[in-house]
Design an enzyme around this catalytic site. Structure first.
Site, PDB file in Angstrom:
ATOM      1  N   HIS A 138      -5.162  -7.130   2.938  1.00  0.00           N
ATOM      2  CA  HIS A 138      -4.132  -7.099   1.894  1.00  0.00           C
ATOM      3  C   HIS A 138      -3.948  -8.495   1.306  1.00  0.00           C
ATOM      4  CE1 HIS A 138       0.025  -7.037   0.358  1.00  0.00           C
ATOM      5  NE2 HIS A 138      -0.164  -5.745   0.175  1.00  0.00           N
ATOM      6  N   ASP A 188       2.527   0.941  -2.731  1.00  0.00           N
ATOM      7  CA  ASP A 188       2.957  -0.447  -2.556  1.00  0.00           C
ATOM      8  C   ASP A 188       4.476  -0.587  -2.658  1.00  0.00           C
ATOM      9  OD1 ASP A 188       2.526  -3.083  -1.894  1.00  0.00           O
ATOM     10  OD2 ASP A 188       1.781  -3.693  -3.855  1.00  0.00           O
TER      11      ASP A 188
HETATM   12 MN    MN Z   1       1.052  -4.465  -1.050  1.00  0.00          MN
END
Ligand code: MN
Length: 333
Positions: free
Chosen positions: A173, A296
């Site tokens: 990430h 997200d």
């Molecule tokens: Mn993220």
């Protein structure tokens, strides 16, 4: 104000959904104060922290409103990677214990990936094993570089060895770029969409170029943001890799073409990329089985991601793969 109408019922697993614990937030604040960075608590930051730090009813309610049936929860970037090795390792354990407890409380709604501290490579491998075998977490999240170092450095390979042996993926990430890249990528307003993506995409390329997938051919890496722009360039990367070898008179550095590793070892998620053309192109390039849905949240609105995916010109069968079937296979949910 009336609650917004819920999206039509579908199974939707979102695989890059953030959380934090107060101990990590406090340690990050102390680190920022020491470096002289701004620690101003704006109303937006406070609201974000409240969403990130809840692993109970508030989160489940938000999921219900957005039409998310399950979250794969990951520690918010940069997680535990900015701390010294002992503190990072300790905070990873604490975060994983809390996350595992929440997953046990809501077994059909929450699953999680383990935080690990690569600055202690052996400790990170051991914590991944504990998190998977004892806590039931589904893999690890690593927030790109660690103190400016990238995971192609062999000292980090015990983490890959553990992931391959446990048969669990690592989610790579983004975070703020490493010291060597932060200057040129530090354009205000462009730091996230361009800077983080370029930095993390470079990290992925370093893993391919560094032979990580030759050493660990069964390793699965998950990357967000529709592949950090790499699918768009994949064929050119192969072409110019071979050309650079030829013109420079170098021997092959890796067994296969770069794109072969990208297709075989890497799975892409949609986080933050709710756009029709990039999605359709990625499906065409990588295949419907290699794409996972992610919102997200809470950094992005999950409802936007759901509305966009529901409207994509894909069959119900293909949407089911992106929304949940592929995630169940990849993370063994
Ligand atoms: Mn993220």
């Amino acid at each position: 104000m009336a609650a917004p109408a819920r999206p039509p019922q579908r199974e939707r697993i979102a695989v890059e959904e953030g959380f934090t614990i107060p101990e990590i937030a406090a340690a990050a604040r102390a680190l920022a104060e020491k470096s002289g960075a701004s620690t101003a608590v704006t109303p937006a930051r406070r609201a974000l922290f409240q969403e990130l730090s809840d692993l109970g009813e508030r989160r489940i309610r938000a999921m219900d409103e957005d039409g998310i049936t399950m979250q794969l929860v990951v520690v918010g970037s940069p997680g535990v990677q900015a701390f010294d090795p002992a503190q990072g390792t300790e905070l990873a354990r604490l975060a994983n214990d809390r996350l595992a407890a929440a997953c046990k409380a809501y077994p059909t709604r929450l699953a999680g990936l383990a935080a690990v501290a690569p600055q202690n490579p052996a400790g990170a491998a051991a914590e991944l094993e504990r998190a998977v075998k004892t806590l039931g977490l589904k893999g690890a999240i690593i927030n790109s570089h660690t103190n400016g170092e990238y995971l192609d450095a062999k000292k980090f390979w015990p983490i890959f060895e553990a992931a391959q042996a446990l048969d669990v993926p690592i989610y790579l990430h983004p975070r703020e770029p490493s010291p060597g890249m932060a200057g040129p990528l530090g354009m205000p307003g462009f730091r996230v969409a361009w800077g983080y993506g370029v930095e993390t995409g470079t990290h992925v390329m370093r893993l391919i170029a560094g032979g990580v997938f030759d050493a660990f051919p069964r390793l699965k890496l998950v990357i967000g943001h529709m592949g950090e722009s790499i699918p768009f360039t994949l064929e050119r990367i192969d072409n110019r890799y071979l050309w650079e070898l030829e013109i420079g008179g170098f021997a092959r550095t890796i067994k296969h073409l770069p794109s072969a590793y990208f297709r075989e070892n890497i799975i892409v998620t949609t986080s933050g990329m709710n756009y029709r053309l990039p999605l359709m192109m990625t499906v065409a390039l990588l295949g419907i089985d290699n794409l996972l849905f992610a919102a997200d949240w809470p950094f992005e609105k999950a409802r936007d991601a759901v509305d966009a995916m529901d409207a994509m010109p894909l069959s119900e069968e293909d949407k089911a793969k992106i929304y949940h079937r592929n995630a169940r296979r990849v993370f063994r949910l």
